[in-house]
Design an enzyme around this catalytic site. Structure first.
Site, mmCIF file in Angstrom:
data_model
loop_
_atom_site.group_PDB
_atom_site.id
_atom_site.type_symbol
_atom_site.label_atom_id
_atom_site.label_comp_id
_atom_site.label_asym_id
_atom_site.label_seq_id
_atom_site.Cartn_x
_atom_site.Cartn_y
_atom_site.Cartn_z
ATOM 1 N N GLU A 415 -25.844 2.147 35.472
ATOM 2 C CA GLU A 415 -27.186 2.645 35.985
ATOM 3 C C GLU A 415 -26.989 3.489 37.359
ATOM 4 O O GLU A 415 -27.179 3.485 38.277
ATOM 5 C CB GLU A 415 -27.987 1.568 36.218
ATOM 6 N N GLU A 495 -27.542 -4.312 26.884
ATOM 7 C CA GLU A 495 -27.964 -5.209 27.521
ATOM 8 C C GLU A 495 -29.585 -5.655 27.211
ATOM 9 O O GLU A 495 -29.549 -4.415 26.359
ATOM 10 C CB GLU A 495 -29.025 -4.936 29.046
#
Ligand code: GAL
Length: 971
Positions: A415, A495
């Protein structure tokens, strides 16, 4: 102003720059762990300009263990934020209020120490530090979860060495360490002094390849100076390093059979133990393969966490994680979002897990620091000034960890959006280690990575990816070459299955898609452990703290409590569900009657290490058992075996087949259950009640069989026990997934409250006694809303039972799914012993019920609660045929379904659960609250992912269900 190194975007200036492999050798080493002198200041100037001088006075300082985080020892406090930086976004500057810990430690060298080169090595310091030894400045460094080394040989003295370290909580480095976790400053990994005698090894790179087509292995051990490689098992004795060695026949390393060959790399002055695992990772035809076989990652994201020590883990803690993962059928781990302590990787090599090793980079807070979502203004990832820091972090990870066979991919970070610095990292990595593909979810266009990776993808979107029919990335809409590059890649969910609170739901549905689409290589559950910090208030109960519990100025609450294990590593129901869904062997009914189907879902091993057994249960009581002969099934293959001869049974009968480890393994003893399946071999009709008895009027209302009702048709007692209810209940204490996140398409909790599902009132419409039944009609509705339910309860009595048929008809078109539909009643607190025949033993919901097997189970009410750190709906048991609630002497009630129902039993109400914010706030009332449910809304994983699939949602519609109540003694 003086130069503020901690605001410098460069990686630092340690005296020893070149990163290298982590290894332990026979050279002398001193572990400097212990109590150091410590003083915390609130500014970067620390305790002053001369604290590092050997004779500075530290007598009045505190003692602090190293390794540790000072905030876990009463100095300042931890801060939890997910995305937001807890300081102004003003890179590379940090606040003047910058908690700074000054450390001093005096140490002697062992007598055996000889003069010469030596390295002082810090395995992890958050977030920036400068070090001095015996008054000489060694340099400064950033990169919290990466090693830093200093050359210190000439400065060392035999005794009285004074090491001084100044650690700043905030630094330019903090801008690239914005992972979703606690901010925990300090020297939190070990500090060692390692002798580097003349002629010792600086670095070594063990490259061990395996050719699945021929079974041959190739080994190259590259060293910075000539050395000799010995691996006795392979007949290698002093082979010169740097030259390739071929082995015609080698046993490969895999996560399923982690074969390691122990060896030694030696120079004249040093011996370095190595553990070699031969394997080949490659992407062929859009598939991710290891040793020639497509693999599916049944993985989990692991942060390093301990409730008492933060990110300080012992080797035993790391081992507990690996063992628990292996025992619950994980085969992979992503080291989110930084390189772990090297011990963890050793254990993955040894016990067998595929690893994605991830670099310590995240800049998520730039995503919306300018007030606009996903703006990423000023993001370091695309700023050339930060390139050295990005590259340095990657190099330090790859060099440190390159010798681990368990690592099958390098991940550039998490991220941090995309940018040229990531491209540089990928280029360098590819050159340095072409043997491992590169992962980074932030490169969604697929410019410089080797696998396509997303997080929290819905089932539908995953299926489209599986078909290679996903929409083009916006950057590739006019760039067919780029589009084709990404579309050709294997896919992973880096994820998914957000394990916050009760959930995740939908794992079986994901598993089916991994099975159906070769492109889909599985994924990694978010995440392994709840990061709850154990709080021990001076008065009151211990609890696990989360964001906000330390008075942080901004925080993200319990979003840090999203693991498959509780903070103390107790498995949660989500872990048990994962283990079942991901079992490497599937046991089902065979395709022809009288057979059992067994499918080997391992990638590399047959089933010879498993022993199969069976047992037959009649209404949950074992009547026969035995071992089931199953020939070894090769990896990826299925067979059908004949069912064992079974004795005749009268009742509801289930055959359970289990596969367990046939011998002790490193991660679990012999007998550890790996997989199981159940087949119903006989179904028994529901029990019928005795002879009907008429409804009789009483002074206060009515009697129906053994139940008393008041004039309003509300039951007051049954079989002599006081009762409140039963009446319709449609509310549950919202789960984290019901509460959802801003990312979720639907925050169902908001809708539920808007439509009053949390505050339903019951209006009695009519009470109509008849000869054979008592019919009570009610209207259920909530303030401020016109939606409701018409409910009819038809009570009938028999000699020994009281039965109710409940008909529910929604009044109006309910625009939202509803939490549950069923009855709520409250019973005396003494009826706290629970026995049931149905699915168990653990909690289960419609989209998380794979792990619940049909059987007869017992527990007390307290043991039936799942102590989620943030209280919420929990403890549901499903597919229940009957339930007994009794006191210690075995007296009480029995409730039968027709055919089945769900139930929860607790000493508090859903309202109490809804109000509480920490588990210890729940206080027992003097009743037991029993929910008997016809149906539940699924769990989903909308706390950071999709809502429940349509088939797992509970829409309001007409339903009718029956339950029968009788004295427990009649069972
Ligand atoms: C992801 C992120 C993780 C964690 C998770 C939510 O976006 O990579 O670090 O924040 O969401 O729990």
């Amino acid at each position: 102003m003086a130069y503020r190194y901690y605001e410098d975007v460069s990686p630092g200036s340690p005296t020893r720059r070149a990163p290298r492999a982590f290894f332990r050798s026979d050279s002398a080493a001193v572990d400097l762990a212990g109590d150091w002198r410590f003083r915390l200041s609130d500014r970067a100037e620390g305790t002053g300009p001369e604290f590092w001088k050997p004779d500075a006075d530290d007598a009045g300082w505190d003692l602090l263990p190293v390794p540790s985080h000072w905030v876990m020892h009463g100095h300042g406090h931890p801060i939890y934020t997910n995305v937001r930086y807890p300081f102004p976004v003003d890179p590379p500057h940090v606040p003047t209020e910058n908690p700074t810990g000054d450390y001093r430690h005096v140490f002697d060298l062992p007598d055996s120490w000889t003069d010469g080169a030596a390295v002082l090595r810090f395995e992890g310091v958050e977030s920036c530090f400068k070090a001095w030894l015996n008054g000489e400045e060694l340099g400064w460094s950033t990169g919290s979860r990466l090693p830093t080394e200093f050359d210190v040989g000439p400065i060392l003295r035999p005794a009285g060495n004074v090491l001084a370290v100044r650690v700043h909580q905030w630094s330019a480095g903090s801008y690239v360490e914005d992972q979703d976790m606690w901010w925990l400053p300090g020297i939190f990994r070990s500090v060692t002094l390692v002798a580097r005698p003349e002629g010792s090894l600086d670095d070594l790179f063990v490259q061990a390849d395996y050719d699945a087509a021929t079974g041959a292995g190739r080994l190259l051990v590259a060293t910075d100076r000539p050395a000799r490689v010995s691996i006795p098992e392979l007949g290698l004795d002093g082979h010169p390093s740097g030259t390739e060695i071929a082995f015609p026949d080698i046993e490969p390393w895999s996560a399923e059979r982690p074969r390691l060959y122990d060896g030694v790399v030696a120079t004249d002055t040093e011996r370095v133990p190595i553990r070699v695992g031969f394997r080949r990772v490659e992407i062929v035809d859009g598939e991710f393969r290891v040793n020639g076989v497509r693999i599916v990652f049944r993985g989990v994201n692991r942060h390093e966490f301990h409730p008492d020590t933060g990110r300080v883990l012992t080797r035993e803690d790391a081992r507990a994680d690996v063992e628990l993962m292996k025992r619950h059928n994980f085969n992979a781990v992503r080291t989110s979002h930084y390189p772990p302590h090297p011990d963890f990787l050793d254990l993955c090599d040894e016990l067998g897990l595929w690893v994605i090793d991830e670099c310590d980079i995240e800049t998520h807070g730039f995503g919306k620091a300018h007030g606009v979502d996903n703006a990423w203004v000023g993001n370091p990832s695309d700023d050339p000034a930060w390139e050295p820091a990005y590259l340095d972090r990657m190099q330090r990870m790859v060099e440190r960890d390159k010798n681990h066979p368990s690592i099958v991919m390098w991940s550039l970070g998490n991220e941090a959006n995309t940018g040229q610095n990531f491209e540089r990292m990928a280029q360098w990595t590819r050159r340095r280690d072409p043997s491992r593909p590169i992962h980074y979810e932030g490169d969604r266009a697929g410019r410089y990575v080797d696998v396509y990776s997303l997080m929290y993808t819905s089932h539908d979107a995953l299926a489209a990816i599986g078909r290679r029919e996903e929409p083009a990335h916006p950057d590739a809409e006019d760039d067919p070459v780029l589009d084709a590059r990404r579309r050709a890649m294997p896919f992973i969910l880096c994820e998914y299955g957000h394990a916050m609170g009760n959930g995740p739901g939908g794992l079986s549905d994901y598993d089916a898609l991994f099975d159906a689409h070769p492109r889909c290589h599985g994924g990694f559950i978010w995440e392994w452990i709840d990061h709850g910090i154990r709080a021990r208030p001076q008065t009151g109960d211990e609890y696990f703290a989360y964001g906000g519990d330390f008075g942080e100025e901004i925080h993200d609450g319990n979003f840090v409590i999203d693991g498959l294990v509780f903070p103390d590593r107790t498995p949660s129901p989500g872990l048990i569900e994962f283990a079942k869904v991901s079992e490497p062997v599937r046991i089902t009914a065979g395709s022809t009657p009288g057979t059992i189907g067994i499918r080997n879902r391992y990638h590399h091993v047959d089933t010879a290490h498993l022993a199969f057994t069976w047992r037959l249960e009649d209404e949950g009581i074992e009547v026969a058992s035995g071992s089931l002969p199953v020939p070894p099934i090769p990896a990826g293959r299925s067979i059908e075996v004949r069912r064992p001869e079974l004795p005749a049974v009268d009742g509801d009968a289930w055959l359970t087949v289990e596969a367990a480890l046939a011998s002790d393994h490193d991660y679990a003893p012999s007998g550890h259950r790996v997989a199981w399946g159940q087949v119903q071999v006989r179904s028994a009709p529901a029990r019928v009640g005795g002879a009907p008895v008429p409804v009789t009027p009483t002074t206060s209302g009515y009697r129906v069989g053994a139940a008393e009702f008041d004039a309003d048709g509300l039951m007051t007692s049954i079989h002599g026990y006081d009762v409140t209810g039963p009446r319709l209940d449609v509310w549950r204490a919202p789960t984290d997934n019901d509460r959802a996140s801003r990312r979720a398409p639907q925050r169902v909790e908001d809708d539920w409250r808007r439509f009053g599902l949390d505050r339903m009132r019951h209006r009695i419409v009519s009470v109509a006694p008849a000869d054979d039944s008592l019919l009570v009609r009610t209207k259920v509705g909530a303030s401020a809303t016109r939606f409701g339910f018409d409910v009819a309860y038809r009570w009938t009595g028999a000699d020994d039972t009281v039965a109710v048929e409940v008909s529910v008809r929604p009044d109006g078109e309910w625009p939202v799914p509803i939490p549950r539909i069923g009855l709520l009643l409250a019973l005396p607190e003494t009826l706290d012993q629970v026995e049931w025949y149905g699915a168990g033993p653990g909690e289960a919901y419609r989209d998380s019920r794979a792990a619940a097997g049909i059987g007869r189970y017992r527990a007390d009410v307290d043991a039936m609660q799942t102590p989620y750190v943030f209280p919420q709906e929990n403890g549901n048991r499903t597919d229940t045929r009957w339930l007994r609630l009794t006191d210690d002497s075995g007296h009480g009630l029995r409730i039968d379904g027709d055919p089945v129902f769900d139930f929860t039993v607790r000493r508090w109400t859903s309202g109490d659960l809804d109000q509480a914010t920490h588990a210890h706030e729940l206080k027992p009332r003097d009743q037991i609250f029993v929910n008997l449910d016809h149906a539940h809304h699924g769990l989903g994983s909308a706390s950071c992912g999709p809502i429940p699939l349509p088939q797992h949602q509970l829409q309001a519609g007409d339903v009718t269900f029956q339950l029968r109540f009788m004295a427990a003694a009649t069972s």
